[in-house]
Design a protein around this motif. Structure first.
Motif, PDB file in Angstrom:
ATOM      1  N   ASP A 126     -20.028 -13.289  21.253  1.00 40.32           N
ATOM      2  CA  ASP A 126     -19.084 -14.264  22.159  1.00 40.32           C
ATOM      3  C   ASP A 126     -19.436 -14.152  23.499  1.00 40.32           C
ATOM      4  OD1 ASP A 126     -17.319 -15.178  20.269  1.00 40.32           O
ATOM      5  OD2 ASP A 126     -15.568 -13.641  20.931  1.00 40.32           O
TER       6      ASP A 126
ATOM      7  N   GLU B 198      -9.663 -22.197  31.739  1.00 39.73           N
ATOM      8  CA  GLU B 198     -10.076 -20.714  32.303  1.00 39.73           C
ATOM      9  C   GLU B 198      -9.479 -20.324  33.579  1.00 39.73           C
ATOM     10  OE1 GLU B 198     -14.110 -19.745  31.553  1.00 39.73           O
ATOM     11  OE2 GLU B 198     -14.267 -20.445  29.646  1.00 39.73           O
ATOM     12  N   PRO B 229     -13.961 -19.297  23.409  1.00 43.10           N
ATOM     13  CA  PRO B 229     -13.382 -18.007  23.282  1.00 43.10           C
ATOM     14  C   PRO B 229     -12.468 -17.658  24.645  1.00 43.10           C
ATOM     15  CG  PRO B 229     -15.569 -17.550  23.052  1.00 43.10           C
ATOM     16  CD  PRO B 229     -15.406 -18.920  23.073  1.00 43.10           C
ATOM     17  N   ARG B 230     -13.074 -17.626  25.705  1.00 41.13           N
ATOM     18  CA  ARG B 230     -12.640 -17.216  26.907  1.00 41.13           C
ATOM     19  C   ARG B 230     -11.370 -18.175  27.286  1.00 41.13           C
ATOM     20  NH1 ARG B 230     -15.206 -13.876  30.489  1.00 41.13           N
ATOM     21  NH2 ARG B 230     -16.857 -13.120  29.598  1.00 41.13           N
ATOM     22  N   GLN B 232      -9.467 -19.556  25.272  1.00 42.70           N
ATOM     23  CA  GLN B 232      -8.398 -19.326  24.371  1.00 42.70           C
ATOM     24  C   GLN B 232      -7.530 -17.955  24.668  1.00 42.70           C
ATOM     25  OE1 GLN B 232      -9.899 -17.755  20.403  1.00 42.70           O
ATOM     26  NE2 GLN B 232      -7.675 -17.833  19.445  1.00 42.70           N
ATOM     27  N   LYS B 233      -8.505 -16.952  25.189  1.00 45.18           N
ATOM     28  CA  LYS B 233      -7.702 -15.670  25.507  1.00 45.18           C
ATOM     29  C   LYS B 233      -6.843 -16.048  26.916  1.00 45.18           C
ATOM     30  CE  LYS B 233     -11.131 -12.513  24.239  1.00 45.18           C
ATOM     31  NZ  LYS B 233     -12.685 -12.689  24.637  1.00 45.18           N
ATOM     32  N   GLU B 236      -3.853 -18.077  25.731  1.00 40.79           N
ATOM     33  CA  GLU B 236      -2.805 -17.468  24.895  1.00 40.79           C
ATOM     34  C   GLU B 236      -2.125 -16.639  25.951  1.00 40.79           C
ATOM     35  OE1 GLU B 236      -5.066 -16.086  21.726  1.00 40.79           O
ATOM     36  OE2 GLU B 236      -4.463 -17.871  20.575  1.00 40.79           O
ATOM     37  N   ARG B 237      -2.599 -15.754  26.869  1.00 41.75           N
ATOM     38  CA  ARG B 237      -1.978 -14.753  27.769  1.00 41.75           C
ATOM     39  C   ARG B 237      -1.010 -15.891  28.594  1.00 41.75           C
ATOM     40  NH1 ARG B 237      -6.386 -11.918  31.174  1.00 41.75           N
ATOM     41  NH2 ARG B 237      -7.172 -11.681  28.966  1.00 41.75           N
TER      42      ARG B 237
END
Lengths: 147, 521
Positions: A126, B198, B229-230, B232-233, B236-237
């Motif tokens: 990742d 981000e 993926p970053r 996404q995190k 969502e947070r």
């Protein structure tokens, strides 16, 4: 598995989230599960197979423990990814779309990681790495394999 | 005296070492017994300066250091403890005086890099949620009017007027309507959506909420590519926090209005950035393009009226509502209103996110902000607008960056990606890649794209191998024409743009000199 499928089938358009969850859990989407997924979503097995096979991310066979992706899109080409692409097999001892026999990682091409101002970019699992050259790639992969 | 240290956690900053620098900083500060607060911020998008560290001491402004290597961290900590910042070799001065940033007009990206991206109180302190508060006092029609006045056009690439799209959804009948954010930023050379998600996720969430109020939609989806993926995190947070604080959910800010939001991940398919393919994917189907009409605004997600807008379009909405559409329309020229976040990438010294009013010349962007090529060699080609944009030659760089001027040159501004190539580029190979990419990523629904791209790649195989005849180039043009005119969506319809512009602007790379093939046509 059945529980996961039932949960996602209850949400709108839940098939992709369901497939993502199964793959995150098992590492791939086993063909023998397609029928029960289809039943949960009131679809035919062929329809589920159609979805699984459409998307590059979904795999139907077990994959390597780790993945190395070399970005081969235009912005990285402009900053040297063609050289990386041509030389990586020699440096790592594995061809694209194959798994390294000893170190258990898979080498793949990817088209854009959104890191276009600092290419060539490589994603190891990742993490994205920028301004990668053949020499630094060997080091990065060695570190990833060790961890 | 309070010391706050800001180190970005953005994908690009981390890709060039920000995580290792942060670890080294914590260790060096421990050794020096430095007392401070560490904030992992978003990036400001000055990627040539990353890892960019900012130090705030007491009431002074923020001082910037960059690009900071792990080796430079101990001396940086020393310069903080001794208060002698200017002597450090990475010292850049107060962050708001860095020329690369100061010369921009930041509206959509103004908060990026200012603090912890998911710190809601910080977002509000920096002017966030003023737009939603105002929208909650307006009628749906009045919100749509504000967007129309702003002149905002879709920032995803097609540049369709946002106000008109929203009006169509507002006027459409339906119990359930949806807001869909296209965050499938697959174009090479673009990263503005990722940077924003981000660094300032609440702005997108706020924009989508306003959009929901405007058209009467109670549910939104962010369709995000799996390569992020970053983001996404972070999203969502931020959604969790916004829910908990009443900025999302069944009772927006106590108004009784409802809006819910969910992030859905793509699965590595480029075509899902096309809005109808995206809708199919969100429905859990193969990402195959739909024929239009019906427009998604009438029959979109699950057959319901749906707003589909890009990340930057929806994010812009929050400042348009906060400060008024007229204020936004003050920037830009002609029908290109407001600011455009350009993304400078490829072979460039100082790449990154450059938000400027429409109309700045390409040359200025590449040389003033970009500082020329990273390799130091001359610029030969520039691809503007992503993989489906035209390749411009070095004598076309005076073009002002507006939708209209690029279209006049036979190109497009698209999502604002600018990829610079030096004189080592082989344009036949770039044309080959365009066809190859289309062949790989075509959804397969329409024949011109599915078959045309494969045939185009075969012809270009011969060009690259130097075995092509002049008939091959005629055939290639013919193929391009068929794809342009008969494809269902922009993938097949625009793949000929990079191919034909490469042939037109760089004929010497196609084994043909003196434009012989044009005579043959």
């Amino acid at each position: 598995m059945a529980q996961s499928a039932a949960k996602h089938a209850a949400s709108q358009g839940g098939l992709l989230p369901c497939l993502h969850e199964i793959q995150a859990e098992l590492g791939y989407i086993p063909n023998e599960h397609l029928e029960s997924i289809a039943t949960a979503f009131s679809l035919s097995t062929a329809e589920v197979h159609g979805v699984v096979s459409f998307y590059h991310d979904f795999r139907t066979s077990p994959s390597a423990r780790q993945s190395i992706q070399i970005c081969c899109a235009e912005a990285c080409q402009a900053s040297g990814s063609r050289e990386l692409e041509a030389g990586v097999a020699d440096v790592l001892g594995v061809e694209f779309d194959e798994t390294h026999p000893a170190d258990n990682y898979r080498l793949e091409r990817v088209y854009c990681l959104g890191n276009c101002a600092c290419g060539p970019s490589v994603r190891i699992n990742d993490e994205v790495y920028g301004r990668v050259e053949l020499s630094s790639l060997r080091q990065l992969v060695a570190e990833a394999v060790q961890s | 005296m309070t010391i706050t240290v800001y180190i970005p956690q953005d994908t690009t900053a981390v890709s060039v070492g920000a995580e290792r620098v942060a670890t080294a900083f914590v260790q060096a500060a421990l050794n020096a017994e430095l007392s401070y607060t560490l904030v992992r911020s978003g990036s400001r998008g000055a990627f040539g300066l990353e890892p960019l560290i900012e130090i705030e001491v007491g009431a002074q402004g923020r001082l910037a250091f960059g690009p900071v290597s792990v080796d430079a961290v101990p001396s940086l900590v020393t310069s903080i403890t001794e208060g002698e910042y200017e002597r450090h070799s990475n010292y850049l001065g107060p962050v708001n005086t860095i020329p690369w940033l100061e010369s921009q007009t930041r509206i959509t990206f103004k908060r990026c890099g200012e603090g912890d991206p998911t710190d809601l109180a910080n977002y509000c302190a920096l002017g966030g949620y003023r737009g939603l508060e105002r929208a909650l006092t307006l009628s749906p029609q009045a919100i749509v009017e504000e967007i129309k006045v702003s002149g905002l056009r879709g920032r995803g690439g097609a540049a369709f007027p946002t106000g008109i799209k929203w009006q169509t959804v507002l006027d459409a009948h339906g119990e359930q309507k949806y807001i869909v954010c296209n965050a499938d930023e697959g174009d090479s050379g673009t990263f503005a959506d990722r940077l924003l998600m981000e660094a300032d996720p609440y702005q997108l969430i706020e924009g989508m909420t306003i959009s929901g109020l405007a058209v009467g939609a109670t549910k939104g989806f962010i369709y995000l590519r799996s390569e992020y993926p970053r983001a996404q995190k972070m999203l969502e947070r931020a959604i969790d926090v916004a829910m908990a604080e009443g900025y999302l959910g069944a009772d927006l800010c106590g108004s009784g209005q409802r809006f819910e939001l969910e992030v859905r991940m793509g699965a590595g398919s480029y075509i899902c950035g096309e809005e109808t393919a995206l809708l199919n994917s969100l429905e859990g189907k193969r990402g195959v393009v739909r024929a239009k009409p019906p427009l998604p605004a009438i029959k979109g997600l699950f057959g319901k009226p749906t707003v589909v807008n890009n990340v930057l379009t929806l994010a812009s909405v929050s400042s348009i509502l906060a400060d008024g559409g007229a204020e936004y329309a003050r920037h830009g020229v002609d029908r290109s209103k407001g600011t455009m976040p350009l993304q400078l990438a490829g072979n460039i010294k100082n790449g990154g996110l450059i938000e400027v009013p429409f109309g700045v010349s390409l040359n200025k962007v590449i040389n003033k902000w970009g500082g020329g090529t990273r390799s130091g060699r001359p610029v030969r080609a520039v691809q503007v607008g992503g993989p489906l944009g035209a390749y411009l030659s070095s004598d076309q760089l005076d073009v002002p960056l507006t939708y209209e001027a690029l279209a006049e040159l036979g190109g497009m501004l698209g999502h604002g990606g600018i990829v610079v190539f030096d004189d080592t580029v082989d344009m036949a190979k770039q044309a080959h890649f365009a066809m190859d990419f289309c062949a790989k990523e075509s959804c397969g629904k329409c024949t011109p794209c599915r078959i045309g791209a494969v045939r185009g790649r075969e012809v270009l195989d011969r060009v690259v191998d130097s075995t092509a005849s002049s008939n091959d180039l005629i055939l290639l043009r013919d193929l391009c024409e068929t794809m342009e005119q008969a494809s269902l969506c922009a993938m097949g319809g625009l793949t000929p743009l990079p191919v034909k512009s490469a042939m037109d602007n760089f004929p010497e790379d196609f084994g043909v000199t003196d434009n012989q093939y044009e005579v043959a046509v």
